[in-house]
Design an enzyme around this catalytic site. Structure first.
Site, PDB file in Angstrom:
ATOM      1  N   SER A 119     -42.041  -6.919 -18.132  1.00 30.72           N
ATOM      2  CA  SER A 119     -43.186  -7.248 -17.284  1.00 30.72           C
ATOM      3  C   SER A 119     -42.996  -8.512 -16.453  1.00 30.72           C
ATOM      4  CB  SER A 119     -44.442  -7.372 -18.135  1.00 30.72           C
ATOM      5  OG  SER A 119     -44.323  -8.430 -19.060  1.00 30.72           O
TER       6      SER A 119
ATOM      7  N   HIS B 181     -44.668  -0.893 -17.228  1.00 32.83           N
ATOM      8  CA  HIS B 181     -44.271  -1.159 -15.837  1.00 32.83           C
ATOM      9  C   HIS B 181     -43.317  -0.106 -15.281  1.00 32.83           C
ATOM     10  CE1 HIS B 181     -46.406  -4.945 -15.707  1.00 32.83           C
ATOM     11  NE2 HIS B 181     -46.076  -5.036 -16.988  1.00 32.83           N
TER      12      HIS B 181
ATOM     13  N   LYS C  79     -52.006  -0.087 -14.697  1.00 30.00           N
ATOM     14  CA  LYS C  79     -51.045  -0.617 -13.719  1.00 30.00           C
ATOM     15  C   LYS C  79     -50.840   0.435 -12.626  1.00 30.00           C
ATOM     16  CE  LYS C  79     -50.012  -4.088 -16.886  1.00 30.00           C
ATOM     17  NZ  LYS C  79     -49.671  -4.330 -18.274  1.00 30.00           N
TER      18      LYS C  79
HETATM   19  C1  LIG Z   1     -50.158  -5.169 -19.376  1.00 33.51           C
HETATM   20  C2  LIG Z   1     -49.296  -4.906 -20.542  1.00 33.51           C
HETATM   21  C3  LIG Z   1     -49.837  -4.565 -21.791  1.00 33.51           C
HETATM   22  C4  LIG Z   1     -51.298  -4.655 -22.076  1.00 33.51           C
HETATM   23  O1  LIG Z   1     -52.008  -3.666 -21.444  1.00 33.51           O
HETATM   24  P1  LIG Z   1     -53.535  -3.915 -21.052  1.00 33.51           P
HETATM   25  O2  LIG Z   1     -54.027  -2.565 -20.720  1.00 33.51           O
HETATM   26  O3  LIG Z   1     -53.515  -4.840 -19.888  1.00 33.51           O
HETATM   27  O4  LIG Z   1     -54.199  -4.508 -22.240  1.00 33.51           O
HETATM   28  C5  LIG Z   1     -48.964  -4.197 -22.786  1.00 33.51           C
HETATM   29  N1  LIG Z   1     -47.632  -4.193 -22.596  1.00 33.51           N
HETATM   30  C6  LIG Z   1     -47.077  -4.568 -21.412  1.00 33.51           C
HETATM   31  C7  LIG Z   1     -45.603  -4.566 -21.260  1.00 33.51           C
HETATM   32  C8  LIG Z   1     -47.891  -4.945 -20.360  1.00 33.51           C
HETATM   33  O5  LIG Z   1     -47.351  -5.330 -19.213  1.00 33.51           O
END
Ligand SMILES: *Cc1c(COP(=O)(O)O)cnc(C)c1O
Length: 395
Positions: free
Chosen positions: A185, A213, A244
Site C-alpha cells: 500500500s 491495492h 479502493k
Molecule cells: C486500506 C487497507 C486495508 C483496510 O481496509 P479498510 O476498508 O480501509 O478498512 C487493509 N489492508 C490494506 C493493504 C489496505 O491498504
C-alpha cells in the site's frame, strides 16, 4: 494534571516529532479535483484508482438499493441483517476471484481482525512481511499467536522464519500462517507470490494475501495479482477491500466454502457488528460487474497510461512496479510535511505519509494515480514534485 492537560502534553510531543495529523474537510465528491476550505485542489491521494467512487453507474446502483432495501441493515448479518445485496455481492466476489465462496465485512480492517483472530490463537505462529498494513499487524497481535516478521519481500528471510516455526511449533495440530500483500500500500511494489506459495507448500504453512491495492486493477478483468500469476487456488485466504478500486466500502475474504462457513461462525468482527448499509454492497457488486466489462478495461488501460506517464516524468527508479502508487521518499518527517504544505500552496493535494504508517525516517509523499486524471493533471503534478526535489537538493 487534568485529563485535557495531559492529552495536550502528549499531543505536543507528537507535534515536535512532525507526526501530528489532522482531518481536512472535503466539500466535494472523491475525484481528481476536490474542494477544501473553498479552494479547489488537484487530488493525487485517493485510492479510487478507477474513478468509480463518483461514477454515475455506481451511484445509480446505490440509489436503486436505497429504494429497494432502505438505508440501514438493522442488525448483524446473523440476526436479521443479511439482506439480499450482501449475498449477491458475495456470489459476484466468489465468481470474480474463482473461489468456492466469499464473505464481506464492514471494513478491510474488520476483515483482517476477524479472520486472523478466528483462525489462529496462542499456540500458533504468524509470519508477516515487514510492510504489511496496520490492520494485519493489529490482528496478528490481537490473535495472541507468536509473531515473526520477515524482511520485506525477502524469500530467504521468510524461509528462515518458516524453519524457526517448524522447530518451535508445539503440536502438529498447531498452525503457521504467512500473511503478505500482493501490491504494497505505501510502496507500490509487488510480493513474489509464486515463490511465497512454493515456500508455504514446502513447510505446510497457510497463506493469506491482501489484495487491497490490486483488486480491480491488476490482471485479467482486474482479478488481482494471485489470479494473474495463476496461484489463486493455492492461497487459502484471499483478502481485499471494496473501498479502493471498487469505489465502495468494506472488506472481503474469498476462499473455500469451509473457510467462509468457519468465519461466519468464528469471526467476531463479523458476528458482533451490524451489517453495513445494503447500498454499499450493491455498489461493490456493480463495481465488480463494471471492472469485468469492456468499459472497465478501457478505464484500466487509461489508469496504466497515466501511471506510465507519471513514472517516466518522475524518473521513478522503481518503474517496473505495476501499481498506481508512486512513493516519493523524502526520509525526514518534517521534510515530508513541509513538502506536502508546499504542494497545497500550489493547489496540489498529496499528503505526507509518516510513522507509524511507514517506518521512522521513511516519510514520503504517496502519489496515487487514477483513471480520471488527465495527461495535463499528471504533467502539473510532476512539475511541482520536480521543483520540490530540486529544492531539497539545494538545501
Ligand atoms: C486500506 C487497507 C486495508 C483496510 O481496509 P479498510 O476498508 O480501509 O478498512 C487493509 N489492508 C490494506 C493493504 C489496505 O491498504
Amino acid at each position: 494534571m487534568s485529563f485535557d492537560a495531559e492529552l495536550n502534553q502528549r499531543l505536543a510531543t507528537i507535534r515536535t516529532q512532525g507526526l501530528f495529523r489532522e482531518l481536512r474537510r472535503i466539500d466535494s465528491p472523491q475525484s481528481p479535483r476536490i474542494r477544501i476550505g473553498g479552494k479547489t485542489f488537484l487530488n493525487f491521494s485517493s485510492n479510487d484508482y478507477l474513478g468509480l467512487a463518483n461514477d454515475p453507474v455506481l451511484k445509480d446502483a446505490a440509489i436503486k438499493a436505497v429504494r429497494k432495501f432502505g438505508v440501514g441493515s438493522g442488525a448483524s448479518r446473523l440476526i436479521c441483517g443479511s439482506l439480499a445485496p450482501f449475498h449477491e455481492l458475495e456470489a459476484a466476489l466468489a465468481d470474480f476471484k474463482k473461489t468456492g465462496a466469499a464473505l464481506t465485512f464492514s471494513t478491510g480492517y474488520a476483515t483482517a481482525l476477524g479472520t486472523i483472530c478466528a483462525l489462529l490463537g496462542r499456540d500458533d505462529i504468524i509470519i508477516l512481511d515487514k510492510r504489511v498494513h496496520a490492520s494485519i499487524v493489529d490482528a496478528a497481535r490481537f490473535s495472541g499467536a507468536k509473531l515473526r516478521v520477515f524482511d520485506h519481500n525477502d524469500l530467504n528471510d521468510l524461509e528462515d522464519k518458516l524453519k524457526w516455526a517448524e522447530k518451535n511449533i508445539r503440536h502438529s495440530t498447531r498452525r503457521v500462517l504467512i500473511v503478505t500483500e500482493s501490491v504494497f500500500s505505501m510502496d507500490g511494489d509487488a510480493a513474489p507470490l509464486r515463490e511465497i506459495v512454493a515456500l508455504k507448500e514446502k513447510y505446510g504453512a497457510w497463506l493469506m494475501v491482501d489484495e487491497a491495492h490490486a483488486t480491480g486493477i491488476i490482471g485479467k478483468n482486474g482479478r488481482g495479482l494471485a489470479n494473474k500469476l495463476g496461484v489463486g487456488e493455492q492461497i487459502e485466504i484471499q483478502m481485499g477491500t471494496l473501498g479502493k478500486a471498487l469505489g465502495s466500502s468494506g472488506g472481503y475474504i474469498c476462499g473455500s466454502r469451509m473457510l467462509i462457513d468457519f468465519l461466519i461462525n468464528r469471526a467476531r468482527s463479523f458476528i458482533f457488528s451490524t451489517a453495513p448499509v445494503p447500498a454499499a454492497a450493491a455498489v461493490a457488486a456493480a463495481a465488480i460487474q463494471f471492472v469485468q466489462s469492456k468499459p472497465g478495461k478501457v478505464r484500466r488501460d487509461l489508469l496504466w497510461l497515466r501511471v506510465k506517464q507519471a513514472n517516466s516524468k518522475l524518473k521513478n527508479q522503481n518503474s517496473k512496479l505495476l501499481s498506481a502508487i508512486i512513493p516519493v521518499i523524502l526520509g525526514d518527517e518534517s521534510t515530508a510535511v513541509s513538502a506536502a504544505a508546499h504542494l497545497r500552496e500550489q493547489g496540489i493535494f498529496i499528503p505526507a505519509i509518516r510513522y507509524p504508517t511507514v517506518a521512522r525516517g521513511a516519510a514520503r509523499l504517496r502519489v496515487t494515480l487514477t483513471a480520471s486524471h488527465s495527461a495535463d493533471d499528471v504533467a502539473t503534478m510532476s512539475r511541482a514534485l520536480e521543483q520540490i526535489a530540486n529544492q531539497n537538493r539545494n538545501s
